[in-house]
Write a protein that holds these residues in place. Structure first.
Motif, PDB file in Angstrom:
ATOM      1  N   GLN A  36      43.381  51.340  46.453  1.00  0.00           N
ATOM      2  CA  GLN A  36      43.627  49.983  46.818  1.00  0.00           C
ATOM      3  C   GLN A  36      44.777  49.606  47.779  1.00  0.00           C
ATOM      4  O   GLN A  36      44.796  48.827  48.779  1.00  0.00           O
ATOM      5  CB  GLN A  36      43.326  49.024  45.541  1.00  0.00           C
ATOM      6  CG  GLN A  36      41.996  49.009  44.863  1.00  0.00           C
ATOM      7  CD  GLN A  36      42.185  48.048  43.645  1.00  0.00           C
ATOM      8  OE1 GLN A  36      42.830  48.626  42.712  1.00  0.00           O
ATOM      9  NE2 GLN A  36      41.413  47.085  43.750  1.00  0.00           N
TER      10      GLN A  36
ATOM     11  N   PHE B 205      36.090  51.973  49.039  1.00  0.00           N
ATOM     12  CA  PHE B 205      37.207  51.139  49.179  1.00  0.00           C
ATOM     13  C   PHE B 205      36.809  49.889  50.341  1.00  0.00           C
ATOM     14  O   PHE B 205      36.753  50.343  51.417  1.00  0.00           O
ATOM     15  CB  PHE B 205      38.488  51.562  49.601  1.00  0.00           C
ATOM     16  CG  PHE B 205      38.997  52.436  48.290  1.00  0.00           C
ATOM     17  CD1 PHE B 205      39.623  51.859  47.048  1.00  0.00           C
ATOM     18  CD2 PHE B 205      38.945  53.693  48.294  1.00  0.00           C
ATOM     19  CE1 PHE B 205      40.242  52.730  46.309  1.00  0.00           C
ATOM     20  CE2 PHE B 205      39.391  54.698  47.469  1.00  0.00           C
ATOM     21  CZ  PHE B 205      40.030  54.189  46.411  1.00  0.00           C
TER      22      PHE B 205
ATOM     23  N   PRO C 155      38.304  46.559  51.772  1.00  0.00           N
ATOM     24  CA  PRO C 155      39.393  45.631  51.790  1.00  0.00           C
ATOM     25  C   PRO C 155      38.804  44.414  52.678  1.00  0.00           C
ATOM     26  O   PRO C 155      38.154  44.624  53.644  1.00  0.00           O
ATOM     27  CB  PRO C 155      40.599  46.242  52.556  1.00  0.00           C
ATOM     28  CG  PRO C 155      39.807  47.178  53.753  1.00  0.00           C
ATOM     29  CD  PRO C 155      38.637  47.966  52.648  1.00  0.00           C
TER      30      PRO C 155
ATOM     31  N   PRO D 193      46.081  44.355  47.348  1.00  0.00           N
ATOM     32  CA  PRO D 193      45.663  45.349  46.956  1.00  0.00           C
ATOM     33  C   PRO D 193      44.556  45.175  46.134  1.00  0.00           C
ATOM     34  O   PRO D 193      43.445  45.714  45.773  1.00  0.00           O
ATOM     35  CB  PRO D 193      46.678  46.262  46.427  1.00  0.00           C
ATOM     36  CG  PRO D 193      47.841  45.946  47.295  1.00  0.00           C
ATOM     37  CD  PRO D 193      47.832  44.536  47.523  1.00  0.00           C
ATOM     38  N   LYS D 194      44.790  44.040  45.330  1.00  0.00           N
ATOM     39  CA  LYS D 194      43.798  43.718  44.219  1.00  0.00           C
ATOM     40  C   LYS D 194      42.664  43.069  44.729  1.00  0.00           C
ATOM     41  O   LYS D 194      41.491  42.822  44.045  1.00  0.00           O
ATOM     42  CB  LYS D 194      44.485  42.498  43.270  1.00  0.00           C
ATOM     43  CG  LYS D 194      45.563  43.075  42.465  1.00  0.00           C
ATOM     44  CD  LYS D 194      46.428  42.158  41.596  1.00  0.00           C
ATOM     45  CE  LYS D 194      47.485  42.697  40.532  1.00  0.00           C
ATOM     46  NZ  LYS D 194      48.115  41.722  39.735  1.00  0.00           N
TER      47      LYS D 194
ATOM     48  N   VAL E 286      41.023  44.414  47.155  1.00  0.00           N
ATOM     49  CA  VAL E 286      40.057  45.625  47.579  1.00  0.00           C
ATOM     50  C   VAL E 286      39.330  46.015  46.785  1.00  0.00           C
ATOM     51  O   VAL E 286      39.529  46.372  45.456  1.00  0.00           O
ATOM     52  CB  VAL E 286      41.092  46.710  48.133  1.00  0.00           C
ATOM     53  CG1 VAL E 286      40.024  48.028  48.444  1.00  0.00           C
ATOM     54  CG2 VAL E 286      42.142  46.526  49.107  1.00  0.00           C
ATOM     55  N   THR E 287      37.857  45.987  46.909  1.00  0.00           N
ATOM     56  CA  THR E 287      36.758  46.208  46.007  1.00  0.00           C
ATOM     57  C   THR E 287      36.787  47.562  45.923  1.00  0.00           C
ATOM     58  O   THR E 287      36.562  48.526  46.945  1.00  0.00           O
ATOM     59  CB  THR E 287      35.304  45.630  46.444  1.00  0.00           C
ATOM     60  OG1 THR E 287      35.802  44.159  46.391  1.00  0.00           O
ATOM     61  CG2 THR E 287      34.465  45.940  45.453  1.00  0.00           C
ATOM     62  N   VAL E 288      36.409  48.451  44.874  1.00  0.00           N
ATOM     63  CA  VAL E 288      36.491  49.599  44.458  1.00  0.00           C
ATOM     64  C   VAL E 288      35.087  50.112  43.907  1.00  0.00           C
ATOM     65  O   VAL E 288      34.646  49.369  42.869  1.00  0.00           O
ATOM     66  CB  VAL E 288      37.531  50.335  43.803  1.00  0.00           C
ATOM     67  CG1 VAL E 288      37.523  51.901  43.439  1.00  0.00           C
ATOM     68  CG2 VAL E 288      38.794  49.879  44.186  1.00  0.00           C
TER      69      VAL E 288
END
Length: 129
Positions: free
Chosen positions: A39, A75, A77, A84-85, A87-89
């Motif tokens: 992320q 990822f 963004p 960074p939090k 950014v979906t993963v």
């Protein structure tokens, strides 16, 4: 070894993967920590897998070292420089024959659009945390 990073199939051997992990105590790093690292990297560079392939390869090596069943990660963004939090993963296990097909299409058409359609879009929309 094949690994799908976002819409791009990366190809590397196990020897290279081991080299990427030398100098790191992989045992002390958890899978969620590796995803947080991803992320952070994608928040800085949304096209990491294309613009910094060595960094992406090292990230893939870490992911596979911590979760050997995972050979695909996405990822997402919202924009460059985001938190960074945000950014979906997503991650999954893609059948080897599908990865080989994706690599063939990628090499022929120089596009990852098929990977998005055949892997990520079929999994549905990710849930936001």
């Amino acid at each position: 070894m094949l690994f799908l990073m976002n819409d791009w199939v990366m190809q590397f051997d196990q020897k290279a993967m081991v080299q990427d992990l030398i100098g790191f105590n992989v045992r002390d790093i958890t899978f969620p920590q590796v995803l947080i690292l991803g992320q952070e990297l994608y928040a800085e560079e949304p096209h990491l897998h294309l613009r910094q392939p060595e960094q992406a390869r090292k990230l893939a090596a870490f992911i596979m070292a911590k979760q050997p069943d995972v050979n695909g990660v996405l990822f997402i963004p919202p924009h460059q420089g985001c938190n960074p939090k945000d950014v979906t993963v997503r991650y999954c296990n893609v059948a080897f024959d599908m990865l080989a097909q994706l690599l063939n299409v990628q090499e022929t058409h120089k596009s990852g659009a098929w990977a998005n359609r055949e892997v990520w879009n079929k999994l549905g929309r990710p849930a936001r945390a």
